[in-house]
Design an enzyme around this catalytic site. Structure first.
Site, PDB file in Angstrom:
ATOM      1  N   ARG A  52       0.691  -1.101  -0.242  1.00 31.52           N
ATOM      2  CA  ARG A  52       0.110  -0.006   0.038  1.00 31.52           C
ATOM      3  C   ARG A  52       0.896   1.119  -0.147  1.00 31.52           C
ATOM      4  O   ARG A  52       0.523   2.264  -0.581  1.00 31.52           O
ATOM      5  CB  ARG A  52      -0.978   0.164   1.299  1.00 31.52           C
ATOM      6  CG  ARG A  52      -2.007   1.228   1.082  1.00 31.52           C
ATOM      7  CD  ARG A  52      -3.120   1.053   1.918  1.00 31.52           C
ATOM      8  NE  ARG A  52      -2.357   1.074   3.554  1.00 31.52           N
ATOM      9  CZ  ARG A  52      -3.289   0.982   4.633  1.00 31.52           C
ATOM     10  NH1 ARG A  52      -4.703   0.713   4.397  1.00 31.52           N
ATOM     11  NH2 ARG A  52      -2.868   1.044   5.476  1.00 31.52           N
ATOM     12  N   ARG A 105       9.948  19.158  -8.186  1.00 30.53           N
ATOM     13  CA  ARG A 105      11.177  18.847  -8.833  1.00 30.53           C
ATOM     14  C   ARG A 105      12.364  19.589  -7.823  1.00 30.53           C
ATOM     15  O   ARG A 105      13.548  19.309  -8.230  1.00 30.53           O
ATOM     16  CB  ARG A 105      11.229  19.672 -10.405  1.00 30.53           C
ATOM     17  CG  ARG A 105      10.134  18.760 -10.983  1.00 30.53           C
ATOM     18  CD  ARG A 105      10.273  19.245 -12.455  1.00 30.53           C
ATOM     19  NE  ARG A 105       9.331  20.690 -12.254  1.00 30.53           N
ATOM     20  CZ  ARG A 105       9.163  21.338 -13.363  1.00 30.53           C
ATOM     21  NH1 ARG A 105       9.263  21.055 -14.586  1.00 30.53           N
ATOM     22  NH2 ARG A 105       8.574  22.772 -13.257  1.00 30.53           N
ATOM     23  N   LYS A 152      -2.553   6.919   0.937  1.00 27.04           N
ATOM     24  CA  LYS A 152      -2.372   7.209   2.527  1.00 27.04           C
ATOM     25  C   LYS A 152      -1.437   8.565   2.606  1.00 27.04           C
ATOM     26  O   LYS A 152      -0.204   8.260   2.871  1.00 27.04           O
ATOM     27  CB  LYS A 152      -2.193   6.259   3.427  1.00 27.04           C
ATOM     28  CG  LYS A 152      -2.392   6.106   4.771  1.00 27.04           C
ATOM     29  CD  LYS A 152      -2.254   4.633   5.422  1.00 27.04           C
ATOM     30  CE  LYS A 152      -2.275   4.588   6.873  1.00 27.04           C
ATOM     31  NZ  LYS A 152      -3.073   5.541   7.513  1.00 27.04           N
ATOM     32  N   GLU A 185     -16.151   6.836   5.667  1.00 28.06           N
ATOM     33  CA  GLU A 185     -15.341   5.766   6.772  1.00 28.06           C
ATOM     34  C   GLU A 185     -15.106   6.995   7.891  1.00 28.06           C
ATOM     35  O   GLU A 185     -15.853   8.017   8.073  1.00 28.06           O
ATOM     36  CB  GLU A 185     -14.027   5.473   6.167  1.00 28.06           C
ATOM     37  CG  GLU A 185     -13.137   6.662   5.746  1.00 28.06           C
ATOM     38  CD  GLU A 185     -11.835   6.401   5.102  1.00 28.06           C
ATOM     39  OE1 GLU A 185     -11.167   5.534   5.515  1.00 28.06           O
ATOM     40  OE2 GLU A 185     -11.220   7.152   4.201  1.00 28.06           O
TER      41      GLU A 185
HETATM   42  N1  PXG Z   1      -9.185   5.089   7.100  1.00 21.84           N
HETATM   43  C1  PXG Z   1      -8.398   5.908   7.410  1.00 21.84           C
HETATM   44  C2  PXG Z   1      -8.606   7.538   6.793  1.00 21.84           C
HETATM   45  C3  PXG Z   1      -7.318   5.513   7.876  1.00 21.84           C
HETATM   46  O1  PXG Z   1      -6.146   6.460   8.194  1.00 21.84           O
HETATM   47  C4  PXG Z   1      -7.835   3.310   8.307  1.00 21.84           C
HETATM   48  C5  PXG Z   1      -8.862   3.545   7.769  1.00 21.84           C
HETATM   49  C6  PXG Z   1      -7.881   1.859   8.567  1.00 21.84           C
HETATM   50  O2  PXG Z   1      -6.794   1.227   7.816  1.00 21.84           O
HETATM   51  P1  PXG Z   1      -5.890  -0.075   8.411  1.00 21.84           P
HETATM   52  O3  PXG Z   1      -5.053  -0.338   7.228  1.00 21.84           O
HETATM   53  O4  PXG Z   1      -5.174   0.623   9.492  1.00 21.84           O
HETATM   54  O5  PXG Z   1      -6.634  -1.158   8.921  1.00 21.84           O
HETATM   55  C7  PXG Z   1      -6.933   4.404   8.349  1.00 21.84           C
HETATM   56  C8  PXG Z   1      -5.584   3.783   9.223  1.00 21.84           C
HETATM   57  C9  PXG Z   1      -4.109   7.113  14.316  1.00 21.84           C
HETATM   58  C10 PXG Z   1      -3.849   6.276  12.937  1.00 21.84           C
HETATM   59  O6  PXG Z   1      -3.477   7.446  15.009  1.00 21.84           O
HETATM   60  C11 PXG Z   1      -4.879   5.860  12.445  1.00 21.84           C
HETATM   61  C12 PXG Z   1      -4.476   5.115  11.024  1.00 21.84           C
HETATM   62  C13 PXG Z   1      -3.314   5.075  10.924  1.00 21.84           C
HETATM   63  C14 PXG Z   1      -2.335   5.540  11.414  1.00 21.84           C
HETATM   64  C15 PXG Z   1      -2.535   6.223  12.700  1.00 21.84           C
HETATM   65  O7  PXG Z   1      -5.295   7.265  14.671  1.00 21.84           O
HETATM   66  N2  PXG Z   1      -5.677   4.736  10.374  1.00 21.84           N
END
Ligand code: PXG
Length: 299
Positions: A52, A105, A152, A185
């Protein structure tokens, strides 16, 4: 914990882990990241996280100076350097040092790569036993045509604006709708509901991050013969669901029992949520890449 941080090819103590104020990650949020978790000496879904990260970077035309395989080893090596057996691993790739203009750049020194292994701040156990109250936020999720939530990226302002609403409402999380008003979400988690025995989560084209925990839960549902559909649903479907929960690397599976002051089901974590939580606990402790047995990092 946090004895060594990987920064551009070297492991350095936290005091020395410094990035320039001219780094475009700082100036513009120009970059991408991953949040990964280790349980009992194993890194959960490491390959999926690395893949990812590389997909995010490819879209941003951000060159990562490692192969996927090397990045995977560097994550494990960071765990070893910090003697981390459980906790949180953050990989950050930013455009690097440039000038004050946005033009990528001008970041001629190349991508900044940081890997931090740290303790995890978790929700209190009561949140899992009793469930969480959430709101739907007035801040809509970024439109995929403006900034695709599937990247991300280091620009989390959309989610932070929603989180500010959450904090003001004094609840645990916020569910964001997309531009068309469908449930997308939460600010850092994916959303599931259970209605008439069927597990439902929004499809990725609703404008969400394709969460790795989300995908693991979908796999578990199949294994457990829980009827499942990826399907768009509205705020009303959310209010009238029998069960609701959020999924994310940090949160795992957290039951939701109140949405905008509507009680979900009987106001307690539902049976399917509890079954999936139990199966997920089993999954994270038995799957995953072993930190110690893995290959040492490439130079
Ligand atoms: N949606 C969003 C917008 C995220 O940032 C998820 C869904 C869940 O994805 P995963 O792959 O983790 O199941 C995320 C990920 C925090 C924090 O501190 C949260 C995420 C990543 C890093 C930090 O709340 N969420």
């Amino acid at each position: 914990m946090n004895r060594f941080i990987f920064l551009n090819g070297r492991f350095v103590p936290p005091e020395e882990a410094k990035v320039s104020v001219f780094d475009h990650g700082f100036l513009y949020g120009d970059g991408c990241f991953e949040g990964i978790r280790a349980y009992d000496g194993r890194v959960f879904r490491l390959d999926e996280h690395v893949e990812r990260l590389f997909r995010s970077a490819k879209t941003l035309m951000l060159a990562i100076p490692y192969s996927c395989q090397e990045m995977r080893e560097l994550v494990l090596e960071t765990c070893r350097h910090n003697r981390l057996r459980q906790g949180y691993i953050r990989v950050v790739c930013s455009r690097g040092r440039g000038d004050l203009g946005i033009d990528p750049r001008n970041c001629r020194e190349g991508t900044t790569v940081v890997i931090i292994a740290d303790k995890l701040t978790m929700y209190p156990p009561s949140m899992y036993e009793e469930g969480m109250a959430v709101i739907t936020t007035s801040t809509r999720r970024n439109s995929p045509s403006a900034l695709d939530p599937n990247i991300k990226s280091l620009n989390y302002l959309n989610n932070i604006l929603a989180k500010i609403e959450v904090n003001r409402a004094g609840v645990g999380e916020g569910i964001m709708l997309n531009q068309d008003g469908y449930v997308a979400e939460a600010t850092g988690d994916n959303v599931f509901i259970v209605t008439r025995g069927q597990l439902i989560t929004p499809p990725t084209y609703m404008g969400i991050l394709e969460g790795i925990t989300r995908n693991a839960v979908i796999e578990l549902a199949h294994q457990m013969h829980i009827p499942f559909a990826e399907q768009a649903f509205t705020q009303t479907a959310l209010y009238t669901a029998d069960e609701c929960f959020l999924t994310g690397t940090g949160a795992e599976i957290v039951p939701v029992v109140r949405v905008d002051d509507r009680i979900i089901g009987d106001g307690k974590p539902g049976p399917i949520t509890r079954q999936l939580r139990e199966a997920f606990q089993q999954m994270v402790r038995t799957q995953g890449v072993e930190i110690e047995q893995a290959q040492p990092a490439l130079s």
